[in-house]
Write a protein that holds these residues in place. Structure first.
Motif, PDB file in Angstrom:
ATOM      1  N   TYR A 181       0.837  -1.198   0.000  1.00 27.34           N
ATOM      2  CA  TYR A 181       0.000   0.000   0.000  1.00 27.34           C
ATOM      3  C   TYR A 181       0.874   1.250   0.000  1.00 27.34           C
ATOM      4  N   THR A 182       0.598   2.156  -0.906  1.00 30.36           N
ATOM      5  CA  THR A 182       1.274   3.457  -0.915  1.00 30.36           C
ATOM      6  C   THR A 182       0.337   4.468  -0.277  1.00 30.36           C
ATOM      7  N   ARG A 183       0.929   5.387   0.431  1.00 38.51           N
ATOM      8  CA  ARG A 183       0.124   6.419   1.079  1.00 38.51           C
ATOM      9  C   ARG A 183       0.859   7.738   0.994  1.00 38.51           C
ATOM     10  N   SER A 184       0.089   8.808   0.907  1.00 38.69           N
ATOM     11  CA  SER A 184       0.709  10.126   0.862  1.00 38.69           C
ATOM     12  C   SER A 184       1.276  10.428   2.242  1.00 38.69           C
ATOM     13  N   ASN A 185       2.546  10.775   2.287  1.00 36.29           N
ATOM     14  CA  ASN A 185       3.220  11.036   3.556  1.00 36.29           C
ATOM     15  C   ASN A 185       3.782  12.443   3.528  1.00 36.29           C
ATOM     16  N   PRO A 197       3.011   2.549  -6.411  1.00 34.76           N
ATOM     17  CA  PRO A 197       1.648   2.539  -6.951  1.00 34.76           C
ATOM     18  C   PRO A 197       1.627   2.055  -8.392  1.00 34.76           C
ATOM     19  N   LYS A 235      -1.547  -1.153   6.658  1.00 30.71           N
ATOM     20  CA  LYS A 235      -1.137   0.246   6.721  1.00 30.71           C
ATOM     21  C   LYS A 235       0.361   0.414   6.951  1.00 30.71           C
ATOM     22  N   SER A 237       4.457   0.007   6.266  1.00 34.72           N
ATOM     23  CA  SER A 237       5.338   0.051   5.101  1.00 34.72           C
ATOM     24  C   SER A 237       6.639  -0.665   5.418  1.00 34.72           C
TER      25      SER A 237
END
Length: 732
Positions: A181-185, A197, A235, A237
């Motif tokens: 999962y990629t998430r905006s950090n 992504p 969630k 990484s």
């Protein structure tokens, strides 16, 4: 990890595999058990990808392959010809699947050991039929359809597990150092994340979907499959660290380092949390690895490693001889078993002892080191031939420099902000700054998410937000109480952090004493929660090199499942320390509480001045006699160690020496801490001076001679004279 979270991570895969039962566990034990099986053939397929045409370059995946390869060959007896490595452009989906079936499926028999390792990017792909998202390993570009930009040539995690289930062996292990999962950090970070992504509505190639269908139709549920994952929650990484001279996956580095040092008498359950603790201390507090076991019996055997190791790997080690040069004068070493926080500062003139059946004292002196590889010279040989390639080496003397500092990475700052921050940090003693990603660092300085200032915006529309600066771990977690006010100047922020940086440097110094794997002092310590009728054990640590079956099985410790133990605010805790050696040892307790404040155990006693008859508290050394068990701090009617907030990580270092901590007590006295009548856990006023004094006390206790002037600018520590055990837990 809760069961619901676990099913979110692996649920679809378990359904497809038709697993009868599942058990997720903290990692390490089943992997070690699988590698150590006494069987005729051991096969491995190792995949590592740094260079991706469609994603930013990673830096540690090829190192991961090397870490695993050296471990499998020199610690677990794999033949080099039985290990296939696919890296970078060679690691296409087609080549991985071909190597898997040709090298593993066609050769593996019932009792063979098979290891599959993957380090690289992961991603999520949405399949057209059915409309579901699945985890996938991002392989190097292969046969994508050039006419369709949404076409991806990934290897589904589900397909991989089905392939693993197709193996005839009952000793199959997969290690996946990736995340999906990629998430905006928006927070500053000093660690690369292994998740990339993919295109929206990604279309998998027909060949991959057909292989998955074939495997689903022929899947076997008879043989167990063990999957060690770098993360235990969607969630989380998977991250990779940048050290001096090399980069590696946090998970792979911690796992392989632990397996180098583990000894046969180590109980599996006691050892489960070591890898997770190492990852936490490396700066990634939100990454917790897990083990998935698909097995009908749904059980993890509680047994000693001695029962499952091959005869030639009965001793733990810090490294291995990999080559001989200069007509036998120079020995090449691989130091995969040295702890990550220590290898950075492992100095010239450190010494190792060759592991031999005759137990002869053949020492090697370190002359140079680059990353995990080193060159050494023979110091003394007592009646034996020269070192041989494949011989294990154990730490004898550790040399670390005295002038160690703290490095702060600057992340997400504008050019003028970087200039101001660099000049401000330069005025803080023992602290330097670098641009994030260019060099290894200890912490990250950067901005918190901007908060709009409504009052200023009302009078001046051009002013919409003000910067707030803070100090972060490498994994983007804000260090408690380091965030400043909105609008604070960057120079002011850097200078404000000076006391906290000195505290964090002190912790860095005492972490360098960690040597549970190499100390020759027999010690065991248990963190306990008290307040009930019987204290409850939370964490147990023991010096491994002196470990025996008798000491390990005594008062068998059965930790709760999970990576890092949790301790609730308001809980009462203590340490139970056992001296298993034949001589008295002295003890210091240092730590960082969850607010990142330095603490120590102060042992006061009442002393009467002979001239004035004045009674006043004086600090004394804590000593533990041979065979004695001591609880610290000693609970009295007026004092108990109560865990305080906030909710964050807390760590303690128990440091033992064969000589009194004379300079350390003097440093505590000089800081004029509040006096008490008995043992107390108190904040340290000058933690850096105390940490330096502790290292000097260990240096003095070691009293190593013939160091060619090394002692002038280094601490020289002998494993026969000190031990240091680390404890990490989460305050909730």
């Amino acid at each position: 990890m809760k069961r619901r979270t676990f099913l979110q991570r692996f649920g679809s895969t378990l359904t497809v595999l038709g697993a009868v039962g599942t058990e997720w566990l903290t990692l390490g034990s089943r992997y070690y058990e699988a590698l150590a099986q006494p069987i005729p053939r051991k096969l491995a397929l190792l995949v590592g990808i740094n260079q991706y045409p469609q994603c930013p370059t990673l830096t540690g995946c090829l190192t991961d392959v090397e870490l695993q390869r050296e471990l499998l060959i020199h610690r677990f007896g794999f033949q080099p010809s039985d290990i296939i490595s696919l890296t970078d452009e060679k690691a296409t989906r087609e080549s991985i699947e071909t190597a898997f079936f040709e090298h593993l499926v066609k050769q593996a028999r019932l009792d063979d050991v098979v290891v599959f390792h993957y380090s690289g990017y992961g991603s999520r792909v949405k399949l057209d039929m059915p409309e579901t998202e699945q985890n996938a390993l991002v392989t190097v570009t292969g046969k994508e359809n050039p006419q369709n930009k949404k076409s991806v040539n990934y290897l589904l995690e589900e397909t991989l597990l089905l392939m693993l289930r197709s193996l005839a062996t009952n000793h199959t292990t997969a290690v996946l150092d990736t995340s999906y999962y990629t998430r905006s950090n928006t927070l500053p970070t000093g660690l690369r994340i292994r998740a990339c992504p993919g295109p929206e509505q990604a279309i998998l190639l027909a060949e991959e979907l057909e292989l998955r269908k074939q495997r689903q139709e022929n899947v076997s549920t008879e043989q167990p499959v063990i999957v060690l994952s770098a993360t235990s929650d969607p969630k989380q990484s998977a991250r990779e660290e940048q050290l001096s001279g090399f980069s590696a996956g946090l998970f792979t580095h911690a796992l392989t380092q632990y397996l180098w040092q583990a000894t046969p008498a180590t109980t599996i359950q006691v050892s489960l949390s070591h890898v997770a603790s190492s990852i936490q201390q490396s700066g990634s507090q939100k990454q917790q690895p897990a083990l998935l076991l698909l097995d009908k019996k749904n059980q993890l055997s509680r047994t000693l490693i001695a029962d499952i190791l091959l005869p030639n790997i009965t001793s733990g080690a810090e490294g291995v001889v990999t080559g001989i040069e200069d007509d036998g004068k120079t020995v090449l070493l691989w130091l995969g078993g040295v702890p990550a926080q220590v290898i950075e500062y492992y100095g010239v003139n450190s010494r190792f002892t060759l592991v031999t059946k005759e137990r002869l004292n053949t020492q090697l002196v370190l002359r140079s080191r680059a990353g995990l590889t080193a060159k050494a010279q023979i110091s003394s040989v007592e009646g034996m031939a020269s070192p041989q390639v494949g011989q294990l080496v154990q730490e004898a003397v550790r040399v670390v420099p005295r002038n160690i500092g703290l490095t702060v990475a600057l992340a997400g700052l504008e050019r003028i902000e970087r200039v101001d921050a660099t000049s401000a940090f330069a005025t803080v003693p023992h602290v330097s700054s670098v641009v994030a990603g260019e060099q290894s660092a200890d912490y990250v300085f950067g901005k918190l998410p901007e908060a709009k200032n409504k009052d200023l915006a009302a009078t001046n529309p051009t002013v919409v937000s003000l910067s707030r600066y803070g100090l972060f771990s490498l994994g983007s977690e804000l260090i408690p109480s380091t965030n400043g006010e909105a609008g604070e100047a960057v120079k002011v922020a850097a200078q404000r952090l000076a006391p906290k940086l000195q505290t964090l440097l002190a912790a860095k110094l005492w972490r360098l004493t960690e040597n549970a794997g190499s100390s020759r002092l027999g010690l065991k310590a248990t963190l306990e929660s008290i307040g009930t009728l019987t204290p409850r054990a939370l964490i147990q640590r023991e010096t491994l090199r002196t470990q025996s079956t008798e000491t390990s099985s005594k008062k068998s410790f059965n930790p709760e499942l999970g990576s890092i133990p949790t301790v609730a605010i308001g809980s009462k805790i203590q340490y139970r320390v056992e001296n298993l050696s034949d001589r008295p040892v002295y003890l210091m307790l240092l730590g960082l509480n969850s607010s990142r404040t330095a603490i120590a155990l102060f042992s006061w006693y009442t002393n009467t001045e002979p001239d004035t008859s004045e009674v006043k508290p004086v600090l004394q050394n804590m000593v533990i006699s041979p065979g004695q068990t001591l609880t610290i701090p000693q609970t009295t009617a007026g004092f108990e160690w109560v865990v305080q907030g906030p909710t964050s990580l807390s760590e303690t270092q128990l440091i033992f020496s064969t000589a009194p901590f004379t300079l350390s007590l003097a440093a505590l006295e000089a800081a004029k801490h509040p006096k008490a009548e008995q043992q107390r856990i108190q904040p340290l006023i000058k933690p850096l001076e105390v940490a330096q004094a502790v290292l000097q006390d260990l240096h003095n206790a070691s009293a190593v001679s013939d160091m060619n002037g090394t002692a002038a600018d280094s601490y020289v520590l002998d494993v026969n004279h000190w031990a240091s055990l680390s404890f990490v837990y989460q305050v909730v």
